[in-house]
Design an enzyme around this catalytic site. Structure first.
Site, short mmCIF file in Angstrom:
data_model
loop_
_atom_site.label_atom_id
_atom_site.label_comp_id
_atom_site.label_asym_id
_atom_site.label_seq_id
_atom_site.Cartn_x
_atom_site.Cartn_y
_atom_site.Cartn_z
CE LYS A 80 59.00 -15.76 31.16
NZ LYS A 80 59.21 -17.21 30.89
CB SER A 155 62.71 -16.69 30.49
OG SER A 155 61.75 -17.67 30.23
CB SER A 179 61.24 -20.63 31.26
OG SER A 179 62.52 -20.47 30.68
#
Length: 471
Positions: A80, A155, A179
Site C-alpha cells: 500500500k 484506504s 482499512s
C-alpha cells in the site's frame, strides 16, 4: 452489475499464497513464471479497477531471477502506498506533492519483504487514508471487482481489489479506522487487523499519541493470513503479547460470543442485521454460546474518534510543506481532508480530553472480554455504496454523515488496540460480499484464526469466478 477478474490457467491459476508456495517448491511453476503472470493480470485489471499507484515490474522481474529467502519466496504482492519501500515513492493517495524514490525500506516493509514476498509496486488509497472509499478527483476511484460501479472500500482498496480479482494472492493493507477490514468485507476477502504493536510499523505510526494504526494483509484464505502472521512473528516479536504461533486448523474450545448489530450510535440496514443474525445461528450450530449484548463503547467514542482523526488531518495540512518539500500545494487537497482540518482547528480545546478518553478504552474492552471471548458484528452497517456516494469533493458535512452511517463498527478496535477479522461469510440480495467481523481481547489473534478456520470450513465463501468473461 459488472464483475471482473483475471483468474486464468497461467502459473498463478487460482492458488492462494500457501498453495503457490507449494507449487513453486514442488517445481510445478517457476518464480519468474509466477511473477510474469501476476504482472500480466495486473495490467489487464488496471483499466477496470484503477488499483495500482506505482509499478515496479522490472524490479520484480529481477527479484524473480534472484529470489531472497523466506517462506513466501517468489510470491508476488503489492504494498500500500502509505509505507516506505526502497526505490519507490510514497505518495499517500495524494497529488498535493510529488513523491521521490526512497533510499531505504521503512520498518514495516523491511519486515514484510523479509518473508520472501516480491513487490510488483504500490496500491492506490484514499487521500492520506482518511476516506473509507478510495476516490480522488484527479487520480480516480478504486473500483470493486465484484461490481465496478461500486467502491473497493477504504484506504486499502487497491490492495484488496487486486487480491480479490486474482492479480496477486496476498497484499499489504493497514488499518487506522477499518482499512484492512472494510476492503476485505467489500471484496470478499479475509482481513485481520492485528493487536496494537503486534506488527512492525514505520516511525510515524509508532509516534501517534493513540496508536490506532495496525499493518497486515488481505488474502483470499484464512491459511494465508495465518501463515503471514506466523512468518511476521518469526521476524518481529512484541514480547508483551502472547505469541500467535502456527495456527493451521479450527480450535476445539467452544467460545462465549457476544453479538450486536447496533453500536457507536448507529444502526444497521435491515438486510445486514438479518445476515448477522444468520451468522450467529451458524455459530450456535457449531456449538458456541451466543448471546446478544450491548456494545461496550461509551457514548462519547464516535465524537472523540472523529476529532482524533481530524487532528491527524490537521497535522498533515499544517506541516505539509515541511514534510513534503517545495512541491506541496494544499489547493490539491480534497474537501474531506480540508474539512477534517477545519473540524480539528475549531475544536482544539477538546483534543487533549479526547486523547485521554480514547486511551482509557483499552481497559473498557478488557473488562468486556473478561465475559466474552469473541464479539460478532457486521463489518459495515450498509451495503457497499456506489462510486460517488462518498465523493471527497462533496461538501464535508454531507460526505462525513455518509461515512459515519457506513463505517459504524470498525473504529472501536483501532481505539482499543484489539484484534479483529472480517470474514466474507455473507452475500447480499444484490450478490455482493458483506463481511462479518469477529473481535477478541488484546493478543487474541490465535482465537480469531481458529474460529475463522472453523467458519471457512463450515460455510465456504462465495467465489468471484463464474460465467462472467475475464477482464
Amino acid at each position: 452489475m459488472s464483475r471482473v477478474h483475471a483468474f486464468a490457467g497461467d502459473a498463478l491459476g487460482d492458488l492462494d499464497a500457501v498453495g503457490l508456495v507449494a507449487a513453486i517448491q514442488d517445481g510445478e511453476v517457476s518464480i519468474p513464471e509466477v511473477v510474469e503472470a501476476a504482472i500480466s493480470r495486473t495490467e489487464r485489471l488496471q483499466p477496470e479497477l484503477n488499483a495500482v499507484a506505482y509499478v515496479a515490474y522490472d524490479r520484480a522481474r529481477a527479484a524473480a531471477r534472484d529470489p531472497r529467502g523466506g517462506f513466501f519466496a517468489g510470491v508476488p504482492t503489492f504494498v500500500k502506498d502509505n509505507v516506505d519501500v526502497a526505490l519507490m515513492p510514497t505518495q499517500q493517495g495524494c497529488d498535493a506533492y510529488r513523491g521521490t524514490p526512497l533510499a531505504a525500506d521503512g520498518d514495516f516493509a523491511r519486515m514484510y519483504l523479509s518473508t520472501g514476498l516480491v513487490p510488483l509496486g504500490k496500491t492506490q488509497l484514499s487521500e492520506f487514508g482518511f476516506s473509507p472509499s478510495a476516490e480522488h478527483p484527479r487520480l480516480g476511484a478504486v473500483r470493486s471487482p465484484w461490481d465496478t460501479a461500486r467502491t473497493a472500500g477504504a484506504s486499502s482498496a487497491g490492495s484488496a481489489a487486486l487480491v480479490a480479482a486474482g492479480a496477486v494472492p496476498i497484499a499489504h493493507a493497514n488499518d487506522g479506522g477499518g482499512s484492512i477490514r472494510i476492503p476485505a468485507a467489500v471484496n470478499g476477502l479475509v482481513g485481520l487487523k492485528p493487536t496494537r504493536d503486534r506488527i512492525a510499523q514505520d516511525k510515524v505510526s509508532r509516534q501517534l499519541p493513540v496508536r490506532i494504526i495496525a499493518d497486515g494483509v488481505v488474502t483470499r484464505s484464512v491459511r494465508d493470513t495465518a501463515a503471514f502472521l506466523r512468518e511476521a512473528e518469526s521476524v518481529y516479536r512484541e514480547l508483551r503479547l502472547p505469541p500467535i504461533g502456527d495456527v493451521t486448523r479450527p480450535g476445539r474450545k467452544r467460545l462465549r460470543i457476544a453479538v450486536h448489530t447496533g453500536g457507536l450510535g448507529r444502526a444497521c440496514a435491515p438486510e445486514v442485521t438479518e445476515l448477522t443474525v444468520k451468522t450467529a445461528h451458524l455459530l450456535e450450530e457449531l456449538g458456541h454460546e451466543v448471546e446478544e449484548a450491548a456494545h461496550p463503547a461509551p457514548a462519547y467514542v464516535p465524537d472523540d474518534f472523529l476529532l482524533y482523526w481530524a487532528m491527524l488531518a490537521m497535522m498533515i495540512v499544517r506541516t505539509g510543506r515541511r514534510a513534503a518539500g517545495p512541491t506541496w500545494d494544499r489547493t490539491h487537497l480534497d474537501n474531506l481532508t480540508l474539512g477534517l482540518d477545519r473540524h480539528a482547528r475549531r475544536n482544539l480545546h477538546r483534543i487533549p480530553g479526547a486523547i485521554r478518553r480514547l486511551r482509557r478504552l483499552q481497559a473498557v474492552s478488557a473488562g468486556f472480554h473478561r465475559t466474552y471471548d469473541v464479539v460478532l458484528t457486521p463489518t459495515l452497517a450498509l451495503e457497499t455504496p456506489l462510486v460517488g456516494h462518498l465523493d471527497p469533493t462533496a461538501p464535508y458535512d454531507v460526505v462525513m454523515e455518509r461515512i459515519l452511517e457506513w463505517v459504524t463498527f470498525t473504529p472501536w478496535q483501532n481505539a482499543t488496540g484489539d484484534p479483529a477479522v472480517s470474514l466474507p461469510l455473507a452475500t447480499t440480495s444484490a450478490g455482493l460480499p458483506q463481511g462479518m467481523m469477529f473481535s477478541a481481547g488484546s493478543g487474541g489473534e490465535a482465537t480469531l484464526l481458529e474460529l475463522a478456520f472453523e467458519l471457512e470450513e463450515a460455510s465456504p465463501w462465495a467465489s468471484i469466478r463464474g460465467p462472467e468473461p475475464l477482464c
